[in-house]
Design a protein around this motif. Structure first.
Motif, PDB file in Angstrom:
ATOM      1  N   ARG A 264       0.831  -1.206   0.000  1.00 51.62           N
ATOM      2  CA  ARG A 264       0.000   0.000   0.000  1.00 51.62           C
ATOM      3  C   ARG A 264       0.866   1.256   0.000  1.00 51.62           C
ATOM      4  N   LEU A 265       1.948   1.232   0.775  1.00 54.47           N
ATOM      5  CA  LEU A 265       2.861   2.378   0.805  1.00 54.47           C
ATOM      6  C   LEU A 265       3.518   2.609  -0.554  1.00 54.47           C
ATOM      7  N   TRP A 266       3.956   1.515  -1.199  1.00 53.90           N
ATOM      8  CA  TRP A 266       4.566   1.642  -2.523  1.00 53.90           C
ATOM      9  C   TRP A 266       3.560   2.192  -3.536  1.00 53.90           C
ATOM     10  N   GLU A 267       2.325   1.708  -3.471  1.00 53.83           N
ATOM     11  CA  GLU A 267       1.312   2.143  -4.435  1.00 53.83           C
ATOM     12  C   GLU A 267       0.945   3.613  -4.246  1.00 53.83           C
ATOM     13  N   GLN A 268       1.028   4.090  -3.007  1.00 51.93           N
ATOM     14  CA  GLN A 268       0.710   5.495  -2.739  1.00 51.93           C
ATOM     15  C   GLN A 268       1.891   6.424  -2.977  1.00 51.93           C
ATOM     16  N   ALA A 269       3.078   5.853  -3.081  1.00 50.58           N
ATOM     17  CA  ALA A 269       4.286   6.684  -3.063  1.00 50.58           C
ATOM     18  C   ALA A 269       4.521   7.459  -4.353  1.00 50.58           C
ATOM     19  N   PHE A 270       4.284   6.850  -5.505  1.00 49.15           N
ATOM     20  CA  PHE A 270       4.661   7.473  -6.777  1.00 49.15           C
ATOM     21  C   PHE A 270       3.581   8.431  -7.273  1.00 49.15           C
ATOM     22  N   PRO A 271       3.974   9.558  -7.870  1.00 52.29           N
ATOM     23  CA  PRO A 271       2.999  10.483  -8.458  1.00 52.29           C
ATOM     24  C   PRO A 271       2.121   9.764  -9.488  1.00 52.29           C
ATOM     25  N   THR A 272       0.857  10.127  -9.534  1.00 51.33           N
ATOM     26  CA  THR A 272      -0.112   9.412 -10.372  1.00 51.33           C
ATOM     27  C   THR A 272       0.129   9.597 -11.871  1.00 51.33           C
ATOM     28  N   HIS A 273       0.844  10.669 -12.253  1.00 55.58           N
ATOM     29  CA  HIS A 273       1.054  10.907 -13.688  1.00 55.58           C
ATOM     30  C   HIS A 273       2.233  10.102 -14.246  1.00 55.58           C
ATOM     31  N   LEU A 274       2.933   9.355 -13.366  1.00 56.23           N
ATOM     32  CA  LEU A 274       4.059   8.543 -13.828  1.00 56.23           C
ATOM     33  C   LEU A 274       3.603   7.104 -14.101  1.00 56.23           C
ATOM     34  N   GLN A 275       4.358   6.427 -14.928  1.00 53.41           N
ATOM     35  CA  GLN A 275       4.079   5.012 -15.192  1.00 53.41           C
ATOM     36  C   GLN A 275       5.265   4.162 -14.740  1.00 53.41           C
ATOM     37  N   LEU A 276       4.960   2.939 -14.377  1.00 52.68           N
ATOM     38  CA  LEU A 276       6.005   2.002 -13.969  1.00 52.68           C
ATOM     39  C   LEU A 276       6.352   1.106 -15.153  1.00 52.68           C
ATOM     40  N   GLU A 277       7.653   0.854 -15.344  1.00 53.74           N
ATOM     41  CA  GLU A 277       8.008  -0.035 -16.443  1.00 53.74           C
ATOM     42  C   GLU A 277       7.437  -1.430 -16.178  1.00 53.74           C
ATOM     43  N   GLU A 278       7.224  -2.177 -17.223  1.00 52.53           N
ATOM     44  CA  GLU A 278       6.483  -3.429 -17.139  1.00 52.53           C
ATOM     45  C   GLU A 278       7.092  -4.431 -16.159  1.00 52.53           C
TER      46      GLU A 278
ATOM     47  N   LYS B 215      16.062  13.055 -14.610  1.00 52.54           N
ATOM     48  CA  LYS B 215      17.386  13.171 -15.218  1.00 52.54           C
ATOM     49  C   LYS B 215      17.391  12.619 -16.642  1.00 52.54           C
ATOM     50  N   ARG B 216      16.626  11.520 -16.837  1.00 47.93           N
ATOM     51  CA  ARG B 216      16.535  10.938 -18.183  1.00 47.93           C
ATOM     52  C   ARG B 216      15.585  11.726 -19.082  1.00 47.93           C
ATOM     53  N   GLY B 217      14.735  12.523 -18.464  1.00 46.53           N
ATOM     54  CA  GLY B 217      13.781  13.297 -19.255  1.00 46.53           C
ATOM     55  C   GLY B 217      12.552  12.511 -19.650  1.00 46.53           C
ATOM     56  N   ASP B 218      12.170  11.482 -18.883  1.00 46.22           N
ATOM     57  CA  ASP B 218      10.939  10.748 -19.200  1.00 46.22           C
ATOM     58  C   ASP B 218      10.085  10.599 -17.938  1.00 46.22           C
ATOM     59  N   LYS B 219       8.954   9.926 -18.061  1.00 42.46           N
ATOM     60  CA  LYS B 219       7.999   9.783 -16.962  1.00 42.46           C
ATOM     61  C   LYS B 219       7.770   8.310 -16.609  1.00 42.46           C
TER      62      LYS B 219
ATOM     63  N   ILE C 125      10.791   3.991   2.160  1.00 44.87           N
ATOM     64  CA  ILE C 125      10.114   3.859   0.865  1.00 44.87           C
ATOM     65  C   ILE C 125       9.994   5.212   0.183  1.00 44.87           C
ATOM     66  N   ILE C 126       9.696   6.247   0.952  1.00 44.22           N
ATOM     67  CA  ILE C 126       9.628   7.597   0.381  1.00 44.22           C
ATOM     68  C   ILE C 126      10.986   8.026  -0.152  1.00 44.22           C
ATOM     69  N   ASN C 127      12.062   7.674   0.551  1.00 45.25           N
ATOM     70  CA  ASN C 127      13.405   8.019   0.076  1.00 45.25           C
ATOM     71  C   ASN C 127      13.707   7.325  -1.253  1.00 45.25           C
ATOM     72  N   VAL C 128      13.301   6.062  -1.376  1.00 43.03           N
ATOM     73  CA  VAL C 128      13.496   5.333  -2.639  1.00 43.03           C
ATOM     74  C   VAL C 128      12.670   5.986  -3.746  1.00 43.03           C
ATOM     75  N   THR C 129      11.443   6.365  -3.438  1.00 38.75           N
ATOM     76  CA  THR C 129      10.588   7.031  -4.414  1.00 38.75           C
ATOM     77  C   THR C 129      11.230   8.322  -4.903  1.00 38.75           C
ATOM     78  N   ARG C 130      11.743   9.108  -3.973  1.00 38.80           N
ATOM     79  CA  ARG C 130      12.395  10.360  -4.349  1.00 38.80           C
ATOM     80  C   ARG C 130      13.552  10.108  -5.301  1.00 38.80           C
ATOM     81  N   TYR C 131      14.394   9.129  -4.955  1.00 41.29           N
ATOM     82  CA  TYR C 131      15.544   8.813  -5.799  1.00 41.29           C
ATOM     83  C   TYR C 131      15.092   8.365  -7.187  1.00 41.29           C
ATOM     84  N   SER C 132      14.097   7.492  -7.255  1.00 42.68           N
ATOM     85  CA  SER C 132      13.641   6.960  -8.548  1.00 42.68           C
ATOM     86  C   SER C 132      13.053   8.057  -9.422  1.00 42.68           C
ATOM     87  N   CYS C 133      12.309   8.958  -8.806  1.00 41.50           N
ATOM     88  CA  CYS C 133      11.720  10.073  -9.564  1.00 41.50           C
ATOM     89  C   CYS C 133      12.799  11.021 -10.084  1.00 41.50           C
ATOM     90  N   LEU C 134      13.820  11.263  -9.280  1.00 40.87           N
ATOM     91  CA  LEU C 134      14.920  12.114  -9.742  1.00 40.87           C
ATOM     92  C   LEU C 134      15.651  11.498 -10.934  1.00 40.87           C
TER      93      LEU C 134
END
Length: 448
Positions: free
Chosen positions: A375-389, A420-424, A407-416
């Motif tokens: 539940r924490l992982w599912e709530q962590a990422f912004p809704t406009h992003l997609q997860l790779e398959e 950096k890559r310029g994608d979502k 988990i929030i720290n991991v989310t922050r790192y992954s979003c950054l």
């Protein structure tokens, strides 16, 4: 709204200050025998809706109390009104003792003392002077509700030589119309905390959520229980809770959500920062917090509580004995505090069992299990992003034991990394790299 409150206070205080000016001038004329002048009548505030007037009406302040209140307020808003007390005594080539007052370190004007109030309200009448002293006593609402006080010059000097000091909260109310919210400084070792999250973002075990629900019920109905249901004679006011569990499991968030829900300020006191090696300093630091919070309806959140409440060995030295006195002092202040106090620690084992009976609840904030982590992982990422398959959050949640903060720290790192890559798109390799970073902080290795 803020401008209207300030304007209303300014208009009311303009009349109050003119009344004070006329009274001070009349007292001087009476004292020096120039003419017999009647004291001016105080302004009628019965229909005044300003914050200042409402507080005066709430406490049913008489003329003497209003003069003392104005004396404490004037240095902040119209200091030149007190220049009248700078008359020099030509006989002794110095100021008049009976006017009191001191000069501050930076303020060039006259800072009134209790003696200044005594001159205006009692002059040479000893009976009135004796009665005036009760206005500065612990049972008067000035002291009970932390409105103003006399700051004693020293133990050897007369009581009324102390400086009149208005509490910052009331200075803010009388000028801005809103309550002052202090922030961490040398005189107030606590910091206000708040959150943009909601209760849905807090993931706890069912039992812990039930305990937190009891705290919510106390905030909502505690006053009814004490006063309307007559329990005030049987139980102490306030509510005390111990939060314990690993870092990042929601202790601070829970305290912040309680404040947010009931519109109460939450102040975090880091005991590890204010416990002093100097005798008496810890008690002084803690008193600053409790004295300011006593009538403010704040929630006090003491972090790193084991810094002061840790288990102690037998008192083998004077330092050990004084440390125990500090604990006793804090316990007494916590028990007497009329609001909510939360103590937080990472390890309950570090807290002396003798303190347990002092808490209404002791809530364990566990590292979340697989379902809660999902539940924490599912709530962590912004809704406009997609997860790779190939990024399966259920697998991640089941495989890696982590607290919500990590988990929030991991989310922050992954979003950054995505930015950096310029994608979502959130990549599995970035999530794994973030988990590896979190594990390394705790000296753990990440299994493949």
């Amino acid at each position: 709204m803020g401008t209207q409150l300030m304007a209303a206070n300014a208009a009311t205080l303009q009349e109050e200050l003119e009344w004070f000016r006329l009274l001070a001038a009349a007292r001087m004329q009476q004292y020096f025998g120039e003419t017999a002048v009647e004291d001016p009548a105080p302004p009628d505030l019965s229909k005044d809706t300003s914050v200042y007037a409402q507080i005066v009406q709430h406490y049913s302040m008489d003329g003497a109390e209003r003069i003392i209140l104005l004396l404490a307020l004037i240095p902040h808003i119209r200091p030149q009104l007190l220049d009248i007390f700078y008359i020099k005594n030509a006989t002794y080539d110095r100021g008049f003792t009976e006017f009191g007052g001191i000069k501050g370190q930076h303020h060039s004007g006259f800072l009134p003392t209790g003696e200044t109030a005594a001159f205006l309200l009692a002059t040479n009448n000893l009976q009135q002077r004796f009665a005036l002293v009760t206005l500065f006593g612990p049972d008067h609402f000035f002291a009970k509700h932390q409105i103003l006080k006399l700051i004693p010059a020293s133990a050897e000097e007369p009581l009324l030589s102390g400086t009149l000091s208005l509490a910052p909260e009331y200075l803010s109310l009388f000028t801005q119309g809103v309550t002052h919210q202090p922030d961490y400084n040398i005189h107030f070792p606590a910091k206000r905390i708040e959150t943009s999250l909601e209760w849905d973002d807090l993931v706890l075990e069912a039992h812990a959520m039930e305990e937190v629900a009891e705290m919510r019920t106390w905030i909502e109905h505690g006053q009814t229980l004490l006063h309307d249901w007559g329990m005030k004679r049987k139980i102490k006011p306030g509510y005390r809770s111990l939060f314990y569990g690993p870092p990042g499991t929601g202790k601070s968030l829970t305290a912040s959500l309680l404040g947010k829900t009931f519109n109460l300020d939450v102040y975090r006191v880091d005991l590890s920062l204010i416990v002093s090696k100097f005798v008496g300093e810890t008690e002084k630091n803690l008193a600053q917090v409790f004295d300011r919070a006593a009538n403010q309806q704040w929630i006090l959140f003491f972090d790193e509580a084991d810094a002061l409440f840790g288990k102690r060995t037998q008192t083998s030295s004077s330092h050990d004995r004084y440390a125990n006195q500090e604990v006793a002092y804090l316990l007494q202040r916590i028990e007497d505090f009329p609001g909510m106090v939360i103590l937080a620690t990472n390890m309950k084992a570090n807290i002396d069992d003798a303190f347990s009976r002092r808490f209404q609840s002791m809530i364990y904030f566990a590292v979340p299990g697989p379902e809660q982590r999902l539940r924490l992982w599912e709530q962590a990422f912004p809704t406009h992003l997609q997860l790779e398959e190939k990024l399966n959050l259920k697998d991640i949640a089941g495989k890696y034991e982590m607290a919500g903060g990590s988990i929030i720290n991991v989310t922050r790192y992954s979003c950054l990394m995505a930015l950096k890559r310029g994608d979502k798109t959130i990549l599995l390799q970035d999530v794994q790299a973030g988990i590896r970073k979190e594990f390394s902080k705790e000296g753990k290795t990440m299994s493949n």
